[in-house]
Design a protein around this motif. Sequence first.
Motif, PDB file in Angstrom:
ATOM      1  N   UNK A   7       0.671  -1.394   0.609  1.00 50.55           N
ATOM      2  CA  UNK A   7       0.077   0.143  -0.028  1.00 50.55           C
ATOM      3  C   UNK A   7       1.275   1.591  -0.154  1.00 50.55           C
ATOM      4  N   UNK A   8       2.122   1.041   0.792  1.00 55.11           N
ATOM      5  CA  UNK A   8       2.728   2.238   0.854  1.00 55.11           C
ATOM      6  C   UNK A   8       3.508   2.107  -0.725  1.00 55.11           C
ATOM      7  N   UNK A   9       3.558   1.764  -0.915  1.00 60.32           N
ATOM      8  CA  UNK A   9       4.428   1.661  -2.807  1.00 60.32           C
ATOM      9  C   UNK A   9       3.126   2.030  -3.575  1.00 60.32           C
ATOM     10  N   UNK A  10       2.128   2.442  -3.113  1.00 59.24           N
ATOM     11  CA  UNK A  10       1.353   2.712  -4.410  1.00 59.24           C
ATOM     12  C   UNK A  10       0.541   4.465  -4.163  1.00 59.24           C
ATOM     13  N   UNK A  11       1.017   4.345  -3.042  1.00 58.26           N
ATOM     14  CA  UNK A  11       0.518   5.486  -2.222  1.00 58.26           C
ATOM     15  C   UNK A  11       0.697   6.487  -2.874  1.00 58.26           C
ATOM     16  N   UNK A  12       1.612   7.328  -3.500  1.00 53.23           N
ATOM     17  CA  UNK A  12       1.693   8.471  -4.527  1.00 53.23           C
ATOM     18  C   UNK A  12       0.590   8.158  -5.515  1.00 53.23           C
ATOM     19  N   UNK A  13       1.189   7.428  -6.275  1.00 49.09           N
ATOM     20  CA  UNK A  13      -0.075   6.859  -7.376  1.00 49.09           C
ATOM     21  C   UNK A  13      -1.492   6.770  -7.236  1.00 49.09           C
ATOM     22  N   UNK A  14      -1.644   6.328  -6.109  1.00 52.36           N
ATOM     23  CA  UNK A  14      -3.130   6.041  -5.760  1.00 52.36           C
ATOM     24  C   UNK A  14      -3.074   7.692  -5.406  1.00 52.36           C
ATOM     25  N   UNK A  15      -2.828   9.079  -4.612  1.00 50.57           N
ATOM     26  CA  UNK A  15      -3.365   9.938  -4.696  1.00 50.57           C
ATOM     27  C   UNK A  15      -2.867  10.983  -6.107  1.00 50.57           C
ATOM     28  N   UNK A  16      -2.283  10.399  -6.926  1.00 49.30           N
ATOM     29  CA  UNK A  16      -2.093  11.054  -8.309  1.00 49.30           C
ATOM     30  C   UNK A  16      -3.605  10.279  -8.924  1.00 49.30           C
ATOM     31  N   UNK A  17      -4.159   9.595  -8.652  1.00 50.98           N
ATOM     32  CA  UNK A  17      -5.444   9.147  -9.377  1.00 50.98           C
ATOM     33  C   UNK A  17      -4.259   8.300 -10.661  1.00 50.98           C
ATOM     34  N   UNK A  24      -6.886   1.194  -7.311  1.00 52.95           N
ATOM     35  CA  UNK A  24      -7.932   1.359  -6.548  1.00 52.95           C
ATOM     36  C   UNK A  24      -8.502   1.245  -5.515  1.00 52.95           C
ATOM     37  N   UNK A  25      -9.186   0.119  -5.761  1.00 52.38           N
ATOM     38  CA  UNK A  25     -10.809  -0.911  -5.107  1.00 52.38           C
ATOM     39  C   UNK A  25      -9.278  -1.506  -4.074  1.00 52.38           C
ATOM     40  N   UNK A  26      -7.933  -2.123  -3.976  1.00 55.09           N
ATOM     41  CA  UNK A  26      -7.709  -3.111  -3.435  1.00 55.09           C
ATOM     42  C   UNK A  26      -6.605  -2.137  -2.926  1.00 55.09           C
ATOM     43  N   UNK A  27      -6.463  -1.009  -2.902  1.00 51.41           N
ATOM     44  CA  UNK A  27      -5.925   0.221  -1.465  1.00 51.41           C
ATOM     45  C   UNK A  27      -7.201   0.932  -1.060  1.00 51.41           C
ATOM     46  N   UNK A  28      -7.809   0.781  -1.596  1.00 49.30           N
ATOM     47  CA  UNK A  28      -9.420   1.898  -1.020  1.00 49.30           C
ATOM     48  C   UNK A  28     -10.000   0.290   0.276  1.00 49.30           C
ATOM     49  N   UNK A  29      -9.976  -0.602   0.099  1.00 47.09           N
ATOM     50  CA  UNK A  29      -9.888  -2.208   0.615  1.00 47.09           C
ATOM     51  C   UNK A  29      -9.392  -2.334   2.019  1.00 47.09           C
ATOM     52  N   UNK A  30      -7.844  -1.669   1.418  1.00 47.97           N
ATOM     53  CA  UNK A  30      -6.447  -1.779   2.352  1.00 47.97           C
ATOM     54  C   UNK A  30      -7.292  -0.895   3.763  1.00 47.97           C
ATOM     55  N   UNK A  31      -7.735   0.649   3.095  1.00 44.65           N
ATOM     56  CA  UNK A  31      -7.571   1.866   4.171  1.00 44.65           C
ATOM     57  C   UNK A  31      -8.411   1.622   4.993  1.00 44.65           C
ATOM     58  N   UNK A  32      -9.514   1.084   4.390  1.00 45.27           N
ATOM     59  CA  UNK A  32     -11.104   0.430   5.376  1.00 45.27           C
ATOM     60  C   UNK A  32     -10.962  -0.294   6.545  1.00 45.27           C
ATOM     61  N   UNK A  33      -9.473  -0.635   6.125  1.00 45.14           N
ATOM     62  CA  UNK A  33      -9.339  -2.035   6.940  1.00 45.14           C
ATOM     63  C   UNK A  33      -8.115  -1.517   8.010  1.00 45.14           C
ATOM     64  N   UNK A  34      -7.212  -0.858   7.545  1.00 47.36           N
ATOM     65  CA  UNK A  34      -6.262  -0.643   8.420  1.00 47.36           C
ATOM     66  C   UNK A  34      -5.264   1.189   8.805  1.00 47.36           C
ATOM     67  N   UNK A  35      -5.986   1.343   9.928  1.00 46.58           N
ATOM     68  CA  UNK A  35      -5.569   2.584  10.397  1.00 46.58           C
ATOM     69  C   UNK A  35      -4.314   2.886  10.316  1.00 46.58           C
ATOM     70  N   UNK A  36      -3.293   2.583  10.588  1.00 46.47           N
ATOM     71  CA  UNK A  36      -2.139   2.624  10.346  1.00 46.47           C
ATOM     72  C   UNK A  36      -2.362   3.752   8.950  1.00 46.47           C
TER      73      UNK A  36
END
Length: 77
Positions: A7-17, A24-36
């Motif tokens: 997730x950390x590796x993908x996060x800047x691309x995620x924020x850049x769209x 993007x769905x995988x990132x969102x699913x992870x964020x829904x479950x992971x407060x860190x």
Amino acid sequence: MLSCKALVASSSDYLDGQLRFTEGLSVRAHLAMCGNCRRFVRQLRLTLRVLQQMPEPLVSDLDAVAAQLADAAKKPD
Ligand SMILES: [Zn+2]
């Protein structure tokens, strides 16, 4: 399910769209479950906003900034 590291590796691309729809769905699913990682992405988004107001050479150092934030996110409150 993405690992936190992935997730950390993908996060800047995620924020850049820049991610594909399924990524993007995988990132969102992870964020829904992971407060860190939620905290990490929030921090990274703020940092990106600041970096965007800086000269170009600093913006290209984004990977280093993301790595730094990832280290910070691992520390307990
Ligand atoms: Zn996570």
